[in-house]
Write a protein that holds these residues in place. Structure first.
Motif, PDB file in Angstrom:
ATOM      1  N   HIS A  50       9.741 -25.614  -7.130  1.00  0.00           N
ATOM      2  CA  HIS A  50       9.836 -24.334  -6.480  1.00  0.00           C
ATOM      3  C   HIS A  50       9.519 -24.447  -5.043  1.00  0.00           C
ATOM      4  O   HIS A  50      10.515 -24.036  -4.170  1.00  0.00           O
ATOM      5  N   HIS A  84      11.920 -24.890 -18.103  1.00  0.00           N
ATOM      6  CA  HIS A  84      10.843 -24.492 -17.070  1.00  0.00           C
ATOM      7  C   HIS A  84      11.022 -24.585 -15.668  1.00  0.00           C
ATOM      8  O   HIS A  84      10.878 -23.921 -14.818  1.00  0.00           O
ATOM      9  N   ARG A  86      14.443 -25.046 -14.447  1.00  0.00           N
ATOM     10  CA  ARG A  86      15.377 -24.019 -14.180  1.00  0.00           C
ATOM     11  C   ARG A  86      14.687 -22.728 -13.767  1.00  0.00           C
ATOM     12  O   ARG A  86      15.261 -22.067 -13.087  1.00  0.00           O
ATOM     13  N   GLY A  87      13.764 -22.066 -14.358  1.00  0.00           N
ATOM     14  CA  GLY A  87      13.197 -21.011 -14.189  1.00  0.00           C
ATOM     15  C   GLY A  87      12.560 -20.756 -12.843  1.00  0.00           C
ATOM     16  O   GLY A  87      12.926 -19.730 -12.286  1.00  0.00           O
ATOM     17  N   VAL A  88      12.001 -21.889 -12.361  1.00  0.00           N
ATOM     18  CA  VAL A  88      11.308 -21.777 -11.083  1.00  0.00           C
ATOM     19  C   VAL A  88      12.383 -21.862  -9.967  1.00  0.00           C
ATOM     20  O   VAL A  88      12.266 -21.448  -8.754  1.00  0.00           O
ATOM     21  N   LEU A  90      15.813 -20.622 -10.449  1.00  0.00           N
ATOM     22  CA  LEU A  90      16.339 -19.372 -10.341  1.00  0.00           C
ATOM     23  C   LEU A  90      15.430 -18.409  -9.574  1.00  0.00           C
ATOM     24  O   LEU A  90      15.880 -17.470  -8.857  1.00  0.00           O
ATOM     25  N   LEU A  91      14.229 -18.483  -9.762  1.00  0.00           N
ATOM     26  CA  LEU A  91      13.262 -17.714  -9.173  1.00  0.00           C
ATOM     27  C   LEU A  91      13.318 -17.777  -7.628  1.00  0.00           C
ATOM     28  O   LEU A  91      13.357 -16.754  -6.926  1.00  0.00           O
ATOM     29  N   GLN A  94      16.405 -15.943  -6.347  1.00  0.00           N
ATOM     30  CA  GLN A  94      16.185 -14.796  -6.647  1.00  0.00           C
ATOM     31  C   GLN A  94      15.112 -14.177  -5.436  1.00  0.00           C
ATOM     32  O   GLN A  94      15.592 -12.967  -4.806  1.00  0.00           O
ATOM     33  N   GLN A  95      14.171 -14.765  -5.143  1.00  0.00           N
ATOM     34  CA  GLN A  95      13.282 -14.437  -4.139  1.00  0.00           C
ATOM     35  C   GLN A  95      13.905 -14.316  -2.723  1.00  0.00           C
ATOM     36  O   GLN A  95      13.456 -13.492  -2.017  1.00  0.00           O
ATOM     37  N   ILE A 100      23.762 -15.709  -6.814  1.00  0.00           N
ATOM     38  CA  ILE A 100      23.208 -16.977  -8.086  1.00  0.00           C
ATOM     39  C   ILE A 100      24.353 -17.089  -8.882  1.00  0.00           C
ATOM     40  O   ILE A 100      24.811 -16.227  -9.651  1.00  0.00           O
ATOM     41  N   GLU A 102      25.586 -19.809 -12.044  1.00  0.00           N
ATOM     42  CA  GLU A 102      25.175 -20.710 -13.212  1.00  0.00           C
ATOM     43  C   GLU A 102      26.305 -21.338 -13.709  1.00  0.00           C
ATOM     44  O   GLU A 102      27.204 -20.706 -14.235  1.00  0.00           O
TER      45      GLU A 102
END
Lengths: 179, 179
Positions: A50, A84, A86-88, A90-91, A94-95, A100, A102
């Motif tokens: 991240h 997991h 990919r989650g951070v 994408l975050l 977004q932040q 985005i 995919e």
């Protein structure tokens, strides 16, 4: 000019590529990998991924982040851990309020080479040609990040007109059949 | 006093419970859920889960975060999306430098009820008794978050001495066999 950050997610190695698009000619700005240590706890590794992606975004200020979709490995555990990471990622996108995108692996291959089942070597060959490089980006994960960025560039510049027409025709045909 | 934030991760509904431990008596401080809208893009929903958990950490300043491990659903896609949510929750814990515990669902059930295959109702019954509540925490996902927090409290206060002894005996037996 449009700037795209492409990401090939992973917990061990996350590949990235920054591609600039001016007119129709894409240029490679930077590529590389974010590596984490397999002996560190998962939470710490996610933190490093991240922080690494956020740092790239802060430095290059891209408009768009293009992230390769989950590759469904035979080992479900591997796929879940990849989720997991990919989650951070994408975050981080977004932040920073980026656009985005995919893309499933096959879609990236198809955009670059014309074939969804292209080999890694074919993708690397086309990435090298499209960006007018002397050799393929190294390591392979970096090239995959670059390919994701290129995919966003190409789908942005080349609207899929023939497919659009085909779907319109099919819809019309279905409508007529119903009458 | 020790403060534990327990989390039952999900993209649609993430349950949480904050449990305070003074001596051996756990007390419920707060519980609830973080809901996201299924129609919003995944990145936005992950952002809301991350922001929600980070806000809970900032407000309660827990020492420990206890996160339920991935439940391997029959639908791999569901499990992978759940992995994305867990990723941003683990990240929130790591960013706040909390002690992070991950527990498989069966381990939480066993710590609370003594049985790894306990039903949801049995877990809710024991959560209610252990925290001296009038009724089970609502909704069910909140109760699962509270159960994760309680699991961390109970494994911290009750070292598994009998199991330790058993493993020592088994190791000794194996050693003697080799002679």
């Amino acid at each position: 000019m449009k700037l795209v950050l492409g990401i090939d997610p992973g917990t061990a190695v996350t590949g990235f590529g920054v591609v600039a698009l001016e007119g129709r000619a894409p240029t490679l700005v930077e590529c590389g990998v974010i590596r984490t240590n397999a002996r560190d706890p998962l939470a710490q590794r996610l933190h490093e991924v991240h922080a690494g992606v956020s740092e790239l975004i802060a430095r290059h200020r891209p408009d768009t982040i293009a992230i390769e979709d989950v590759f469904y490995a035979k080992n479900v555990r591997t796929t879940v851990v990849l989720g997991h990471a990919r989650g951070v990622i994408l975050l981080a996108g977004q932040q920073a309020r980026l656009t985005i995108h995919e893309y499933p692996p096959a879609e990236i291959k198809k955009a670059i080479t014309g074939r969804g089942a292209a080999t890694k070597e074919q993708v690397q060959f086309m990435v090298t040609r499209l960006l007018r490089l002397k050799s393929a980006p190294q390591p392979a994960d970096a090239a995959d990040g670059v390919a994701a960025a290129l995919c966003a560039c190409m789908t942005a510049t080349l609207p899929k007109l023939p497919e659009l027409k085909l779907s319109t025709l099919l819809a019309k045909a279905a409508q007529e059949k119903r009458k």
